[in-house]
Enzyme design. Structure first.
Site, mmCIF file in Angstrom:
data_model
loop_
_atom_site.group_PDB
_atom_site.id
_atom_site.type_symbol
_atom_site.label_atom_id
_atom_site.label_comp_id
_atom_site.label_asym_id
_atom_site.label_seq_id
_atom_site.Cartn_x
_atom_site.Cartn_y
_atom_site.Cartn_z
ATOM 1 N N SER A 217 2.946 8.907 -14.605
ATOM 2 C CA SER A 217 3.276 7.702 -13.841
ATOM 3 C C SER A 217 4.691 7.212 -14.157
ATOM 4 C CB SER A 217 2.221 6.628 -14.135
ATOM 5 O OG SER A 217 2.318 5.577 -13.214
ATOM 6 N N ASP B 168 -4.461 8.712 -4.358
ATOM 7 C CA ASP B 168 -3.926 7.890 -5.441
ATOM 8 C C ASP B 168 -3.395 6.586 -4.850
ATOM 9 O OD1 ASP B 168 -2.571 6.744 -7.555
ATOM 10 O OD2 ASP B 168 -1.621 8.595 -8.225
ATOM 11 N N HIS C 13 -5.538 7.877 -10.495
ATOM 12 C CA HIS C 13 -4.138 7.960 -10.921
ATOM 13 C C HIS C 13 -4.016 8.554 -12.322
ATOM 14 C CE1 HIS C 13 0.078 6.913 -10.802
ATOM 15 N NE2 HIS C 13 -0.008 6.165 -11.892
#
Lengths: 271, 256
Positions: free
Chosen positions: A96, A219, A247
């Protein structure tokens, strides 16, 4: 200041093996990689750490000015590499926002990373019409800050500074809770602002390191369209869609992540 | 009434999802409160949440749930009927739904609690502003008091303990303010009986019976290093309502 203590750096594996450095995303800590790292423990030297303000890092070292944007977190990575005397050939694995942080570090120090594995990257979470749809509007992210303000994670710490008289740059003291995702709410809020209001699209375009982009199929934070944008920006990249909703495939579907990593790294690792 | 009907009758949302968030069960209360119809139920839990909640679900709630098997007392907003958002408190834990792994989610309406907590946060912000203003005022006052370096200014409690000392007092007494504030005025100065009597009376009555006390004397000060110097001392009674702390006297000491 001991950087390795500050960032709660954990190292496993032989010095002679290729180095894999894992960077966690917004929210939790290096513990998020716990289901992935065993697959590489006999064929690599693995470096895990917590960004200052997360996990079991030294919270007293948190600086509101340093961590006002993602460059401060990139400094953490570079300082850890310096402390470990790692000057090149590192395989970087980020999740991320750590994909953006890793890319900032890579651009600032060419040659440090040999390759990068980017799980669920998003160079910019905000919609930037007409060319880019990060998925979120300003008010969505303001709502996130409000939600975190009102949440219970670490509330006792959150209310405590008033007693001492909080300044504009509150002094953060004490230790973070042992709880997996429990972080100081003031810091979490600050990290959220640095994460979700960042726009690192131009930095992604500058990356020259070979990269594997691991995209979650469904996601809510980083859509397939965002992943495709990242793939277009990074010239030397491979794009793999994982059949995963969510995620955090490294937690929910670690086998898929491990397979993809091993395939991408087959020339470098012999697991 | 069977177990399913009991779940439907509960005055809270009961939801069961797969580990990836796919909806396996949602009770009737939730369907009504969230404005859902049986024909168009959401496929996934995150579809019930506003965008901010979706981020929080992915970055905090699901990782905690996966790692620890349980989350407790998480505040969330859920999309309600008529485009309203419903403040809710969430508990969730891992379990088995038949032979499948699942997460069980219970969401309790928390409108009043949320309002109370918002008020707490608002009050906290206000307290921070007050604290900042007070700190700013304190710095101004300290600057003024410390600017007078040739005059020692002390504040005393009713019994004569030193509660405050400016830089001037540090210089004249030859001791740091921290040391001065751990001592009594009588540790440093020779005071005549009438002042000692006044201090003891003030301590006994907590100062309530004494109003206008005023002394101007010359006396001897024993400095921290043992040297004796002559000083002029002015002692004044403070009006009790003028101070927040239990300060009773202000003392001005000048090296003569």
């Amino acid at each position: 200041m001991n950087v390795l203590q500050r960032n709660n750096v954990k190292i496993t594996g032989s010095k002679s093996e290729p180095i894999i450095m894992y960077a966690h995303g917004f929210g939790c800590s290096q513990a998020m990689w716990a289901a992935v790292t065993p697959a590489f423990e006999h064929c690599s030297r693995q470096v895990l750490f917590d960004f200052v303000g997360s996990g079991q890092s030294d919270i007293s070292q948190y600086s509101f000015s340093r961590y006002a944007d993602l460059n401060g977190y990139a400094d953490d990575i570079l300082e850890i590499c310096d402390a470990l005397e790692l000057s090149g050939d590192i395989i970087f694995v980020g999740h991320s926002v750590s994909c953006s942080i890793g890319i900032l570090a890579a651009n600032r120090r060419p040659g440090l990373f040999k390759s990068m594995i980017l799980l669920g990257p998003s160079p910019c979470f905000l919609n930037m019409p007409p060319d880019y749809a990060g998925g979120f509007e300003q008010e969505d992210l303001a709502g996130l800050i409000e939600l975190m303000d009102q949440n219970y994670l670490g509330w006792a710490n959150y209310l405590a500074p008033v007693v001492a008289g909080a300044g504009t740059d509150p002094v953060i003291a004490g230790q973070l809770s042992d709880s997996f995702c429990s972080t100081d709410p003031v810091i979490t809020r600050h990290f959220a602002q640095a994460t979700f209001f960042a726009d690192n699209r131009a930095d992604f375009a500058k990356l020259s390191v070979p990269a594997l982009i691991l995209q979650h199929k469904e996601d809510a934070l980083a859509s397939v369209a965002v992943g495709q944008f990242v793939h277009q920006q990074i010239k030397n990249s491979q794009f793999v869609i994982l059949d995963v909703a969510g995620h955090a495939a490294h937690m929910s579907h670690p086998a898929l992540v491990i397979d993809a990593m091993q395939h991408f790294l087959q020339q470098e690792l012999h697991c | 009434m069977n177990h399913l009907a009991e779940l439907d009758a509960l005055p809270c949302a009961v939801i069961v999802t797969g580990p990836g968030g796919a909806m396996l069960f949602i009770n009737q209360w939730a369907q009504t409160a969230f404005g859902l119809t049986a024909a168009a139920l959401p496929d996934r839990l995150d579809q019930l949440l506003p965008r901010a909640g979706q981020i929080f679900l992915q970055t905090h709630i699901l990782p905690m749930l996966r790692n620890e098997g349980v989350v407790k007392e998480i505040y969330l907003q859920v999309k309600g009927a008529a485009a309203l958002q419903i403040p809710m408190l969430l508990n969730a834990q891992q379990g088995m739904f038949g032979d499948k792994a699942c997460y069980r989610w219970v969401l309790l309406p928390a409108k009043h609690r949320a309002e109370f907590e918002q008020q707490l946060l608002k009050n906290r912000q206000q307290m921070q502003e007050f604290a900042r203003a007070a700190e700013s005022d304190r710095k101004i006052l300290q600057t003024v008091l410390d600017g007078v370096k040739d005059v020692g200014i002390l504040a005393l409690s009713a019994g004569g303990s030193i509660e405050f000392a400016n830089i001037g007092a540090e210089l004249i007494f030859g001791a740091e303010a921290q040391a001065l504030t751990k001592s009594r005025i009588t540790d440093w100065l020779s005071l005549p009986d009438d002042i000692l009597h006044t201090l003891s009376l003030t301590a006994e009555s907590n100062g309530n019976q004494l109003s206008a006390v005023q002394y101007d004397i010359e006396t001897e000060l024993q400095q921290n290093d043992g040297r004796h110097i002559a000083v002029q001392l002015q002692l004044r009674r403070l009006a009790p309502q003028q101070t927040l702390k239990s300060l009773s006297y202000i003392v001005i000491v000048t090296d003569i």
